[in-house]
Design an enzyme around this catalytic site. Sequence first.
Site, PDB file in Angstrom:
ATOM      1  N   ARG A  69      38.955  42.580  46.672  1.00 21.20           N
ATOM      2  CA  ARG A  69      37.776  41.735  46.400  1.00 21.20           C
ATOM      3  C   ARG A  69      36.588  42.102  47.298  1.00 21.20           C
ATOM      4  O   ARG A  69      35.435  41.943  46.898  1.00 21.20           O
ATOM      5  CB  ARG A  69      38.154  40.248  46.557  1.00 21.20           C
ATOM      6  CG  ARG A  69      37.079  39.269  46.048  1.00 21.20           C
ATOM      7  CD  ARG A  69      37.607  37.840  46.096  1.00 21.20           C
ATOM      8  NE  ARG A  69      36.736  36.885  45.418  1.00 21.20           N
ATOM      9  CZ  ARG A  69      35.950  36.004  46.044  1.00 21.20           C
ATOM     10  NH1 ARG A  69      35.927  35.964  47.367  1.00 21.20           N
ATOM     11  NH2 ARG A  69      35.199  35.166  45.355  1.00 21.20           N
ATOM     12  N   ILE A  95      30.308  35.468  42.346  1.00 21.26           N
ATOM     13  CA  ILE A  95      31.671  35.897  42.040  1.00 21.26           C
ATOM     14  C   ILE A  95      32.514  34.623  42.193  1.00 21.26           C
ATOM     15  O   ILE A  95      32.365  33.880  43.165  1.00 21.26           O
ATOM     16  CB  ILE A  95      32.125  37.031  42.996  1.00 21.26           C
ATOM     17  CG1 ILE A  95      33.582  37.464  42.748  1.00 21.26           C
ATOM     18  CG2 ILE A  95      31.958  36.690  44.445  1.00 21.26           C
ATOM     19  CD1 ILE A  95      33.990  38.720  43.567  1.00 21.26           C
ATOM     20  N   SER A  96      33.351  34.319  41.204  1.00 23.05           N
ATOM     21  CA  SER A  96      34.068  33.037  41.202  1.00 23.05           C
ATOM     22  C   SER A  96      35.041  32.913  42.374  1.00 23.05           C
ATOM     23  O   SER A  96      35.498  33.916  42.932  1.00 23.05           O
ATOM     24  CB  SER A  96      34.860  32.876  39.903  1.00 23.05           C
ATOM     25  OG  SER A  96      34.031  33.091  38.792  1.00 23.05           O
ATOM     26  N   GLN A  97      35.377  31.664  42.675  1.00 26.53           N
ATOM     27  CA  GLN A  97      36.373  31.361  43.702  1.00 26.53           C
ATOM     28  C   GLN A  97      37.724  31.967  43.280  1.00 26.53           C
ATOM     29  O   GLN A  97      38.122  31.835  42.111  1.00 26.53           O
ATOM     30  CB  GLN A  97      36.492  29.838  43.789  1.00 26.53           C
ATOM     31  CG  GLN A  97      37.490  29.357  44.801  1.00 26.53           C
ATOM     32  CD  GLN A  97      37.728  27.849  44.665  1.00 26.53           C
ATOM     33  OE1 GLN A  97      37.124  27.174  43.845  1.00 26.53           O
ATOM     34  NE2 GLN A  97      38.635  27.334  45.471  1.00 26.53           N
ATOM     35  N   PRO A  98      38.428  32.642  44.188  1.00 28.01           N
ATOM     36  CA  PRO A  98      39.697  33.277  43.817  1.00 28.01           C
ATOM     37  C   PRO A  98      40.704  32.332  43.128  1.00 28.01           C
ATOM     38  O   PRO A  98      41.375  32.737  42.176  1.00 28.01           O
ATOM     39  CB  PRO A  98      40.244  33.785  45.150  1.00 28.01           C
ATOM     40  CG  PRO A  98      39.016  34.047  45.962  1.00 28.01           C
ATOM     41  CD  PRO A  98      38.036  32.971  45.569  1.00 28.01           C
TER      42      PRO A  98
END
Length: 246
Positions: A69, A95-98
């Site tokens: 990431r 970028i979205s939260q994992p």
Amino acid sequence: MKFVNRLFFVVLVIFTVLTYSSVAFSIDYSERRKQLINEINKDILLTYFSTKRQQFDPRVMEVLGKVPRHLFVPKALQESAYKNRPLPIGYGQTISQPYIVALMTDLLETKKDASVLEIGTGSGYQAAVLAELVKSVFTIEIIEPLEKKASSRLKTLGYDNVTVKLADGYYGWEQHAPFDGIIVTAAANHIPPPLVKQLKPGGRMVIPVGGHFFTQNLTLVVKSEDGTVKTYQILPVAFVPFTRGH
Ligand code: SAH
């Protein structure tokens, strides 16, 4: 005595320089990914009440423990890449939260030979996660510099089963339809009918549905073998808006 003091000082300086340079140059990203997996597992338990999922597919978790990431975020934020939170990627996008990436990927219930469409390439991270799990990923981005950057990043990292296109994802990607799975990573105020149409019978779509100013509902759309469509609301989420081309 003076010589001993000086020697001590020199040794101390060398030690300090070595310590700091090793911290700066050798961040153990794989260890950080392991810690991230622990964080995601905690979130899975915390959200069980809504999602009814006690654990995610081990294949999904394995991939999250593998995809770098930190190579999908701006250089200045690389150190924060394995915190379980969204990060800015420029042009007002994130970028979205994992945990959310893991949940959305899990909800798709992908198979190895699947073909998946993503709307909202952004950094390319979600596409890379999918590329590790399925045969082909088609991903559409509406902001040109993001599309260019994600495309070259995915190529450099060897994700040659991902195809990126610059377009308004509302209309899907007719040429490669139908898809086993569709994932939309921007908040739409309704489920785009062209996307439902491009979903295979037996296919699944995951999409945040709702207005831009409040939270949206992460929604699972399931098309049954006879073409009937059912929707399920999974979890309140907050995504950047789905914008429309002109
Ligand atoms: N999946 C991304 C995160 C995406 S953020 C990742 O892993 O990094 C949402 C992205 O959707 C943004 O890059 C935004 O520009 C894009 N987007 C918004 N509306 C869109 C549309 N109509 N068609 C295609 N992309 C769109």
